[in-house]
Scaffold this motif. Sequence first.
Motif, PDB file in Angstrom:
ATOM      1  N   MET A  84       0.831  -1.209   0.000  1.00 12.62           N
ATOM      2  CA  MET A  84       0.000   0.000   0.000  1.00 12.62           C
ATOM      3  C   MET A  84       0.868   1.263   0.000  1.00 12.62           C
ATOM      4  N   ILE A  85       1.887   1.265   0.877  1.00 17.24           N
ATOM      5  CA  ILE A  85       2.873   2.352   0.854  1.00 17.24           C
ATOM      6  C   ILE A  85       4.237   1.759   0.570  1.00 17.24           C
ATOM      7  N   LYS A  86       4.949   2.405  -0.315  1.00 13.94           N
ATOM      8  CA  LYS A  86       6.303   1.960  -0.623  1.00 13.94           C
ATOM      9  C   LYS A  86       7.229   3.169  -0.524  1.00 13.94           C
ATOM     10  N   VAL A  87       8.228   3.059   0.303  1.00  9.51           N
ATOM     11  CA  VAL A  87       9.219   4.125   0.492  1.00  9.51           C
ATOM     12  C   VAL A  87      10.540   3.606  -0.059  1.00  9.51           C
ATOM     13  N   GLU A  88      11.112   4.340  -1.010  1.00 11.85           N
ATOM     14  CA  GLU A  88      12.353   3.876  -1.652  1.00 11.85           C
ATOM     15  C   GLU A  88      13.484   4.856  -1.397  1.00 11.85           C
ATOM     16  N   ALA A 121     -10.827  11.189  15.411  1.00  9.29           N
ATOM     17  CA  ALA A 121     -12.131  11.238  14.735  1.00  9.29           C
ATOM     18  C   ALA A 121     -12.081  12.199  13.541  1.00  9.29           C
ATOM     19  N   ARG A 122     -11.395  13.321  13.725  1.00  7.33           N
ATOM     20  CA  ARG A 122     -11.279  14.305  12.625  1.00  7.33           C
ATOM     21  C   ARG A 122     -10.583  13.677  11.413  1.00  7.33           C
ATOM     22  N   SER A 123      -9.511  12.934  11.662  1.00  2.95           N
ATOM     23  CA  SER A 123      -8.808  12.266  10.553  1.00  2.95           C
ATOM     24  C   SER A 123      -9.701  11.257   9.858  1.00  2.95           C
ATOM     25  N   LEU A 124     -10.496  10.538  10.643  1.00  2.00           N
ATOM     26  CA  LEU A 124     -11.359   9.497  10.069  1.00  2.00           C
ATOM     27  C   LEU A 124     -12.471  10.082   9.205  1.00  2.00           C
ATOM     28  N   CYS A 125     -12.834  11.351   9.448  1.00  2.49           N
ATOM     29  CA  CYS A 125     -13.915  11.989   8.683  1.00  2.49           C
ATOM     30  C   CYS A 125     -13.607  12.080   7.187  1.00  2.49           C
ATOM     31  N   LEU A 126     -12.332  12.005   6.824  1.00  2.00           N
ATOM     32  CA  LEU A 126     -11.974  12.041   5.401  1.00  2.00           C
ATOM     33  C   LEU A 126     -11.953  10.642   4.790  1.00  2.00           C
ATOM     34  N   ASN A 127     -12.378   9.655   5.592  1.00  2.00           N
ATOM     35  CA  ASN A 127     -12.422   8.269   5.127  1.00  2.00           C
ATOM     36  C   ASN A 127     -11.080   7.800   4.560  1.00  2.00           C
ATOM     37  N   LYS A 159      -7.589   5.682   3.829  1.00  2.00           N
ATOM     38  CA  LYS A 159      -7.283   4.256   3.646  1.00  2.00           C
ATOM     39  C   LYS A 159      -6.161   3.827   4.597  1.00  2.00           C
ATOM     40  N   ILE A 160      -5.439   4.806   5.099  1.00  2.00           N
ATOM     41  CA  ILE A 160      -4.322   4.502   5.994  1.00  2.00           C
ATOM     42  C   ILE A 160      -4.234   5.621   7.034  1.00  2.00           C
ATOM     43  N   MET A 161      -3.898   5.254   8.272  1.00  2.00           N
ATOM     44  CA  MET A 161      -3.758   6.259   9.339  1.00  2.00           C
ATOM     45  C   MET A 161      -2.302   6.312   9.793  1.00  2.00           C
ATOM     46  N   LEU A 162      -1.780   7.530   9.862  1.00  2.00           N
ATOM     47  CA  LEU A 162      -0.412   7.756  10.340  1.00  2.00           C
ATOM     48  C   LEU A 162      -0.496   8.458  11.698  1.00  2.00           C
ATOM     49  N   LEU A 200      -4.411  12.095  -3.427  1.00  2.00           N
ATOM     50  CA  LEU A 200      -3.708  10.969  -2.794  1.00  2.00           C
ATOM     51  C   LEU A 200      -3.491  11.230  -1.306  1.00  2.00           C
ATOM     52  N   ARG A 201      -3.108  12.451  -0.993  1.00  2.00           N
ATOM     53  CA  ARG A 201      -2.819  12.779   0.422  1.00  2.00           C
ATOM     54  C   ARG A 201      -4.058  12.653   1.300  1.00  2.00           C
ATOM     55  N   THR A 202      -5.247  12.922   0.736  1.00  2.00           N
ATOM     56  CA  THR A 202      -6.466  12.808   1.555  1.00  2.00           C
ATOM     57  C   THR A 202      -6.754  11.357   1.923  1.00  2.00           C
ATOM     58  N   LYS A 203      -6.102  10.417   1.241  1.00  2.00           N
ATOM     59  CA  LYS A 203      -6.288   8.999   1.580  1.00  2.00           C
ATOM     60  C   LYS A 203      -5.491   8.604   2.824  1.00  2.00           C
TER      61      LYS A 203
END
Length: 241
Positions: free
Chosen positions: A1-5, A148-154, A156-159, A75-78
Motif C-alpha cells: 500500500m505504501i512503498k518508500v524507496e 475522529a477528525r482524521s477518520l472523517c476524510l475516510n 485508507k491509511i492512518m499515520l 492521494l494525500r487525503t487517503k
Amino acid sequence: MIKVEHITKQFNDLKAVNDVSLEIKKGEIVCLIGPSGSGKSTVLRCIHGLEKPEIGKIYLNDQLLDSKESHYRELRTKMGFVFQHFNLFPHKTVLENLTLSPIQVLGKSKEEANKIACDYLERVGLLDKKDEYPNKLSGGQKQRVAIARSLCLNPKIMLFDEPTSALDPEMVIEVLEVMQELAKEGMTMVVVTHEMGFARTVADRVIFLEEGKIIEENSSHEFFSHPKTERAQDFLNKVMH
C-alpha cells in the motif's frame, strides 16, 4: 500500500533520515520505534508529504507521491495524520473541527459532514462533547477528537506521530483503546510510538530506527522476543524495565 524507496531528509548538516526504504501492506499495523531523534517522525512526515525528502521516492497504491502531479492532493487525503499535539482549531467547536475538511476537501454538504462527524465522535465516545471548544477537553479527549477528525476524510491509511506522548499516563489508555478498535476493523496504520506495550500487542511488524537508519525490522513477536541486533537488545533492556 505504501512503498518508500531510499529516502533521505536533511536539516542543515543533520541527516534526519538516511537512505530509508520500507513497505506497508494493506491492513498491516507497523510501529516505528527507536530513541528520540532517530528519525521516526521525519519518516512519517515524509510519507504524508509534510516534509519533502531530498532523495528517494514514496508511492501510495503504486502511485508516486509527488507535489508536481495533479493527483497529489487527492492521494494525500487517503492518509489520515494524527499529531502529537492534537492541532485542533481552538476557536472552533469539536463539531466544527471535524466538519471543516469534509466540506472543504470532499465537497460534502454541511448536513452530510455533520452526520459523518457525529458518527465518528460516537465511535470515539465523545458525541456529548460536540458543541464544546477544545480548551474544555482533557488531553486524552483532544487526541480522540483528532483521531475522529482524521477518520472523517475516510482515509485508507492512518499515520500516528507519537499520539500519546503529550498525555498524562491515565489518558494514554483511552487513546490506545481507540487505536486498538481501528486495528480490529482492519485499518492500515503506521504508528510512531514510545508505547512498547502497544507495539508488542497490536503491531504486526516493528521497525527500529537509529540515527536516521533502519537498524532492525521484524514481526512484533520476534522483535520483542529475539531482537537480532545488539543495539535493539540494548534499547529494549532500557525501555522494557
